[in-house]
Design a protein around this motif. Structure first.
Motif, PDB file in Angstrom:
ATOM      1  N   ARG A  61       3.726  17.087 -12.735  1.00  0.00           N
ATOM      2  CA  ARG A  61       3.583  18.532 -12.537  1.00  0.00           C
ATOM      3  C   ARG A  61       4.895  19.256 -12.828  1.00  0.00           C
ATOM      4  O   ARG A  61       4.902  20.335 -13.433  1.00  0.00           O
ATOM      5  CB  ARG A  61       3.094  18.826 -11.129  1.00  0.00           C
ATOM      6  N   PHE A  62       6.016  18.657 -12.400  1.00  0.00           N
ATOM      7  CA  PHE A  62       7.316  19.267 -12.654  1.00  0.00           C
ATOM      8  C   PHE A  62       7.604  19.334 -14.157  1.00  0.00           C
ATOM      9  O   PHE A  62       8.016  20.379 -14.676  1.00  0.00           O
ATOM     10  CB  PHE A  62       8.420  18.479 -11.944  1.00  0.00           C
ATOM     11  N   ILE A  63       7.385  18.224 -14.852  1.00  0.00           N
ATOM     12  CA  ILE A  63       7.643  18.189 -16.288  1.00  0.00           C
ATOM     13  C   ILE A  63       6.735  19.169 -17.023  1.00  0.00           C
ATOM     14  O   ILE A  63       7.168  19.875 -17.947  1.00  0.00           O
ATOM     15  CB  ILE A  63       7.467  16.762 -16.838  1.00  0.00           C
ATOM     16  N   ARG A  64       5.487  19.248 -16.617  1.00  0.00           N
ATOM     17  CA  ARG A  64       4.545  20.168 -17.243  1.00  0.00           C
ATOM     18  C   ARG A  64       5.013  21.614 -17.061  1.00  0.00           C
ATOM     19  O   ARG A  64       5.014  22.405 -18.009  1.00  0.00           O
ATOM     20  CB  ARG A  64       3.156  19.964 -16.633  1.00  0.00           C
ATOM     21  N   SER A  65       5.444  21.963 -15.853  1.00  0.00           N
ATOM     22  CA  SER A  65       5.934  23.322 -15.612  1.00  0.00           C
ATOM     23  C   SER A  65       7.222  23.593 -16.394  1.00  0.00           C
ATOM     24  O   SER A  65       7.396  24.674 -16.965  1.00  0.00           O
ATOM     25  CB  SER A  65       6.193  23.530 -14.123  1.00  0.00           C
ATOM     26  N   ALA A  66       8.119  22.617 -16.398  1.00  0.00           N
ATOM     27  CA  ALA A  66       9.380  22.801 -17.117  1.00  0.00           C
ATOM     28  C   ALA A  66       9.140  22.975 -18.611  1.00  0.00           C
ATOM     29  O   ALA A  66       9.789  23.809 -19.259  1.00  0.00           O
ATOM     30  CB  ALA A  66      10.306  21.614 -16.862  1.00  0.00           C
ATOM     31  N   MET A  67       8.228  22.209 -19.173  1.00  0.00           N
ATOM     32  CA  MET A  67       7.917  22.345 -20.592  1.00  0.00           C
ATOM     33  C   MET A  67       7.294  23.708 -20.889  1.00  0.00           C
ATOM     34  O   MET A  67       7.598  24.328 -21.911  1.00  0.00           O
ATOM     35  CB  MET A  67       6.972  21.222 -21.045  1.00  0.00           C
ATOM     36  N   TRP A  68       6.437  24.185 -20.011  1.00  0.00           N
ATOM     37  CA  TRP A  68       5.819  25.497 -20.211  1.00  0.00           C
ATOM     38  C   TRP A  68       6.885  26.595 -20.164  1.00  0.00           C
ATOM     39  O   TRP A  68       6.914  27.484 -21.018  1.00  0.00           O
ATOM     40  CB  TRP A  68       4.753  25.751 -19.156  1.00  0.00           C
ATOM     41  N   ILE A  69       7.767  26.517 -19.189  1.00  0.00           N
ATOM     42  CA  ILE A  69       8.833  27.523 -19.074  1.00  0.00           C
ATOM     43  C   ILE A  69       9.741  27.465 -20.295  1.00  0.00           C
ATOM     44  O   ILE A  69      10.097  28.496 -20.868  1.00  0.00           O
ATOM     45  CB  ILE A  69       9.617  27.311 -17.770  1.00  0.00           C
ATOM     46  N   GLY A  70      10.123  26.268 -20.709  1.00  0.00           N
ATOM     47  CA  GLY A  70      10.999  26.130 -21.872  1.00  0.00           C
ATOM     48  C   GLY A  70      10.352  26.638 -23.149  1.00  0.00           C
ATOM     49  O   GLY A  70      10.979  27.365 -23.929  1.00  0.00           O
ATOM     50  N   ALA A  71       9.107  26.271 -23.374  1.00  0.00           N
ATOM     51  CA  ALA A  71       8.424  26.689 -24.600  1.00  0.00           C
ATOM     52  C   ALA A  71       8.193  28.197 -24.629  1.00  0.00           C
ATOM     53  O   ALA A  71       8.427  28.849 -25.655  1.00  0.00           O
ATOM     54  CB  ALA A  71       7.097  25.950 -24.739  1.00  0.00           C
ATOM     55  N   SER A  72       7.750  28.757 -23.528  1.00  0.00           N
ATOM     56  CA  SER A  72       7.493  30.201 -23.515  1.00  0.00           C
ATOM     57  C   SER A  72       8.803  30.984 -23.617  1.00  0.00           C
ATOM     58  O   SER A  72       8.855  32.023 -24.294  1.00  0.00           O
ATOM     59  CB  SER A  72       6.703  30.608 -22.274  1.00  0.00           C
ATOM     60  N   SER A  73       9.863  30.499 -22.994  1.00  0.00           N
ATOM     61  CA  SER A  73      11.163  31.168 -23.123  1.00  0.00           C
ATOM     62  C   SER A  73      11.660  31.115 -24.559  1.00  0.00           C
ATOM     63  O   SER A  73      12.199  32.100 -25.080  1.00  0.00           O
ATOM     64  CB  SER A  73      12.195  30.520 -22.202  1.00  0.00           C
ATOM     65  N   PHE A  74      11.481  29.982 -25.213  1.00  0.00           N
ATOM     66  CA  PHE A  74      11.894  29.867 -26.615  1.00  0.00           C
ATOM     67  C   PHE A  74      11.129  30.850 -27.480  1.00  0.00           C
ATOM     68  O   PHE A  74      11.716  31.528 -28.328  1.00  0.00           O
ATOM     69  CB  PHE A  74      11.681  28.434 -27.116  1.00  0.00           C
ATOM     70  N   VAL A  75       9.832  30.937 -27.262  1.00  0.00           N
ATOM     71  CA  VAL A  75       9.017  31.848 -28.077  1.00  0.00           C
ATOM     72  C   VAL A  75       9.442  33.292 -27.843  1.00  0.00           C
ATOM     73  O   VAL A  75       9.572  34.076 -28.785  1.00  0.00           O
ATOM     74  CB  VAL A  75       7.519  31.645 -27.779  1.00  0.00           C
ATOM     75  N   SER A 125       0.836  -1.202   0.000  1.00  0.00           N
ATOM     76  CA  SER A 125       0.000   0.000   0.000  1.00  0.00           C
ATOM     77  C   SER A 125       0.871   1.252   0.000  1.00  0.00           C
ATOM     78  O   SER A 125       0.614   2.197  -0.760  1.00  0.00           O
ATOM     79  CB  SER A 125      -0.916  -0.010   1.218  1.00  0.00           C
ATOM     80  N   LYS A 126       1.906   1.273   0.854  1.00  0.00           N
ATOM     81  CA  LYS A 126       2.795   2.446   0.907  1.00  0.00           C
ATOM     82  C   LYS A 126       3.554   2.615  -0.405  1.00  0.00           C
ATOM     83  O   LYS A 126       3.705   3.734  -0.898  1.00  0.00           O
ATOM     84  CB  LYS A 126       3.774   2.307   2.071  1.00  0.00           C
ATOM     85  N   THR A 127       4.018   1.503  -0.969  1.00  0.00           N
ATOM     86  CA  THR A 127       4.752   1.579  -2.239  1.00  0.00           C
ATOM     87  C   THR A 127       3.862   2.128  -3.341  1.00  0.00           C
ATOM     88  O   THR A 127       4.275   3.006  -4.117  1.00  0.00           O
ATOM     89  CB  THR A 127       5.283   0.183  -2.633  1.00  0.00           C
ATOM     90  N   ALA A 128       2.646   1.657  -3.419  1.00  0.00           N
ATOM     91  CA  ALA A 128       1.715   2.149  -4.432  1.00  0.00           C
ATOM     92  C   ALA A 128       1.394   3.617  -4.195  1.00  0.00           C
ATOM     93  O   ALA A 128       1.321   4.409  -5.148  1.00  0.00           O
ATOM     94  CB  ALA A 128       0.443   1.317  -4.418  1.00  0.00           C
ATOM     95  N   SER A 129       1.216   3.998  -2.940  1.00  0.00           N
ATOM     96  CA  SER A 129       0.908   5.383  -2.614  1.00  0.00           C
ATOM     97  C   SER A 129       2.072   6.302  -2.976  1.00  0.00           C
ATOM     98  O   SER A 129       1.878   7.361  -3.591  1.00  0.00           O
ATOM     99  CB  SER A 129       0.576   5.508  -1.134  1.00  0.00           C
ATOM    100  N   TYR A 130       3.297   5.896  -2.607  1.00  0.00           N
ATOM    101  CA  TYR A 130       4.474   6.710  -2.923  1.00  0.00           C
ATOM    102  C   TYR A 130       4.704   6.794  -4.430  1.00  0.00           C
ATOM    103  O   TYR A 130       5.068   7.845  -4.949  1.00  0.00           O
ATOM    104  CB  TYR A 130       5.721   6.160  -2.233  1.00  0.00           C
ATOM    105  N   THR A 131       4.476   5.707  -5.113  1.00  0.00           N
ATOM    106  CA  THR A 131       4.641   5.702  -6.565  1.00  0.00           C
ATOM    107  C   THR A 131       3.637   6.644  -7.213  1.00  0.00           C
ATOM    108  O   THR A 131       3.984   7.429  -8.101  1.00  0.00           O
ATOM    109  CB  THR A 131       4.474   4.280  -7.121  1.00  0.00           C
ATOM    110  N   SER A 132       2.389   6.579  -6.768  1.00  0.00           N
ATOM    111  CA  SER A 132       1.359   7.448  -7.315  1.00  0.00           C
ATOM    112  C   SER A 132       1.677   8.915  -7.037  1.00  0.00           C
ATOM    113  O   SER A 132       1.585   9.766  -7.931  1.00  0.00           O
ATOM    114  CB  SER A 132       0.009   7.075  -6.717  1.00  0.00           C
ATOM    115  N   THR A 133       2.073   9.224  -5.820  1.00  0.00           N
ATOM    116  CA  THR A 133       2.411  10.600  -5.449  1.00  0.00           C
ATOM    117  C   THR A 133       3.633  11.075  -6.232  1.00  0.00           C
ATOM    118  O   THR A 133       3.662  12.204  -6.732  1.00  0.00           O
ATOM    119  CB  THR A 133       2.685  10.700  -3.940  1.00  0.00           C
ATOM    120  N   GLY A 134       4.638  10.212  -6.353  1.00  0.00           N
ATOM    121  CA  GLY A 134       5.854  10.574  -7.088  1.00  0.00           C
ATOM    122  C   GLY A 134       5.576  10.835  -8.555  1.00  0.00           C
ATOM    123  O   GLY A 134       6.100  11.786  -9.136  1.00  0.00           O
TER     124      GLY A 134
END
Length: 90
Positions: free
Chosen positions: A26-40, A11-20
């Motif tokens: 969320r991190f990748i989504r933010s990084a992609m937004w920052i990268g794309a907008s900076s490029f533009v 249960s803990k492993t599944a919970s940590y995996t889901s949270t991770g």
């Protein structure tokens, strides 16, 4: 069927995996937004200016070709203007 210790660990492993995975997403989504907008904002104007410069060069080359003949567009020296230098004095 399984011991409580195994169920808790699973249960803990599944919970940590889901949270991770959610945090990583969320991190990748933010990084992609920052990268794309900076490029533009930073790179696209440079690309447009380079394209404009290339178009101006092509127009100048075309004008030179029309005014001075087909050899003028090939020779890119500003002093010669596509003309043959005068012969040396004898």
């Amino acid at each position: 069927m399984f011991p409580e210790r195994v169920r808790n660990a699973t249960s803990k492993t599944a919970s940590y995996t889901s949270t991770g995975c959610a945090k990583f997403y969320r991190f990748i989504r933010s990084a992609m937004w920052i990268g794309a907008s900076s490029f533009v904002i930073l790179a696209v104007p440079i690309v447009f200016e380079q394209e404009r410069y290339n178009m101006e060069q092509q127009q100048q080359q075309h004008q030179r070709q029309l005014l001075l003949g087909p050899n003028a567009a090939v020779s890119n020296t500003p002093n010669s203007m596509g003309m043959v230098p005068p012969p040396p004095p004898q």
